[in-house]
Scaffold this active site. Structure first.
Site, PDB file in Angstrom:
ATOM      1  N   SER A 136      -0.458   6.016  -0.773  1.00  0.00           N
ATOM      2  CA  SER A 136      -0.205   5.228   0.422  1.00  0.00           C
ATOM      3  C   SER A 136      -1.505   4.551   0.839  1.00  0.00           C
ATOM      4  CB  SER A 136       0.283   6.136   1.563  1.00  0.00           C
ATOM      5  OG  SER A 136       0.260   5.463   2.818  1.00  0.00           O
ATOM      6  N   TYR A 149      -0.249  13.739   6.836  1.00  0.00           N
ATOM      7  CA  TYR A 149       0.084  12.681   5.879  1.00  0.00           C
ATOM      8  C   TYR A 149      -1.196  11.987   5.409  1.00  0.00           C
ATOM      9  CZ  TYR A 149       2.528   8.708   3.773  1.00  0.00           C
ATOM     10  OH  TYR A 149       3.004   7.760   2.887  1.00  0.00           O
TER      11      TYR A 149
END
Length: 263
Positions: A136, A149
């Site tokens: 990501s 995350y």
């Protein structure tokens, strides 16, 4: 790498970016696309659509990944490309319970290690192979909302870098895919931070197209959003200035969240 006649495994292949990758690899005339997912119904639906092979797998369980690899080799003879795509997210910062942190670690990081352990020896013996990690932009920048995350995606990028450094001269290519906002279930419309990501959001098909193009060029960092490269350059040029900018952005989005909650 050209994907024609290659055997490709995609974890988390039943929906989102994973399903888009499976469809795109099939369009590239891969010899076989293995659609792996913890949700067997989703995996079977995508596999039926593209003429692939559905195999259930819980990527947080090393034995499950080993079984996935064994079944693929038994049925297809080899693995040319392994895409560690499955991932999860949870909300929260340092107050998030340890159980959430460990689940994020197991799915977003350890699954990549388990996959490498299972396929790297085989790829070294073959003299070729390709590992693709779906990370990501949070892994090269940060994620304002979810601490776990951001941390696990940074670790995902770091592991991919290590694998590339150690095995890149032995025939194993590694790519790390770092999109910003993607129109999947990961984006929560009720979250001001995610609404900000919607401003830059692209489709899962767009990501899959970037992956195929990046693999052809054997790019380590595949950035479906060009602006991520610009943000990353700003971060490395002046880290303190970049952090101050992110502090301002977080403050702005937090105020918006409080106004919404008060309304």
């Amino acid at each position: 790498m050209e994907l024609r006649e290659k055997v490709v495994v995609v974890t988390g292949g039943g929906n989102g970016i994973g399903a888009a990758l499976c469809r795109r690899f099939a369009a590239e005339q891969a010899a076989k696309v293995v659609v792996s997912d913890i949700d067997m119904a989703n995996a079977e639906a995508v596999a039926k659509e593209i003429g692939g092979l559905a195999i259930q797998c819980d990527v947080a369980d090393e034995s499950s990944i080993q079984a996935l690899v064994k079944q693929t080799v038994d049925e297809c003879g080899r693995i040319d490309v392994f895409c560690s795509n499955a991932g999860i997210t949870v909300k929260g910062g340092i107050e998030s319970p340890n159980e959430d942190w460990m689940q994020m670690w197991d799915v977003n990081v350890m699954s990549r290690l388990y996959a490498a352990r299972a396929v790297v020896p085989m790829m070294l013996e073959q003299g070729s192979g390709y590992l693709v990690h779906t990370a990501s932009a949070a892994g090269v920048l940060t994620e304002i909302g979810s601490a776990s995350y951001s941390v696990t995606k940074h670790a995902d990028v770091a592991l991919a870098e290590w694998l590339s450094v150690c095995y890149g001269r032995q025939g194993i290519n590694v790519s790390c895919v770092c999109p910003l906002g993607v129109t999947t279930d990961f984006l929560d419309n009720d979250d001001p931070i995610h609404r900000y990501l919607h401003l830059h959001a692209i489709t899962a098909d767009d990501v899959a197209e970037s992956v195929v193009n990046g693999m052809r060029e054997k790019q380590f960092l595949i950035l479906p959003h060009p602006e991520v490269a610009e943000f990353f350059s700003l971060k490395t040029d002046d880290h303190d200035r970049w952090i101050r900018g992110m502090q301002r952005l977080r403050q702005k989005l937090t105020r918006e969240m409080k106004k919404r909650d008060a309304a």
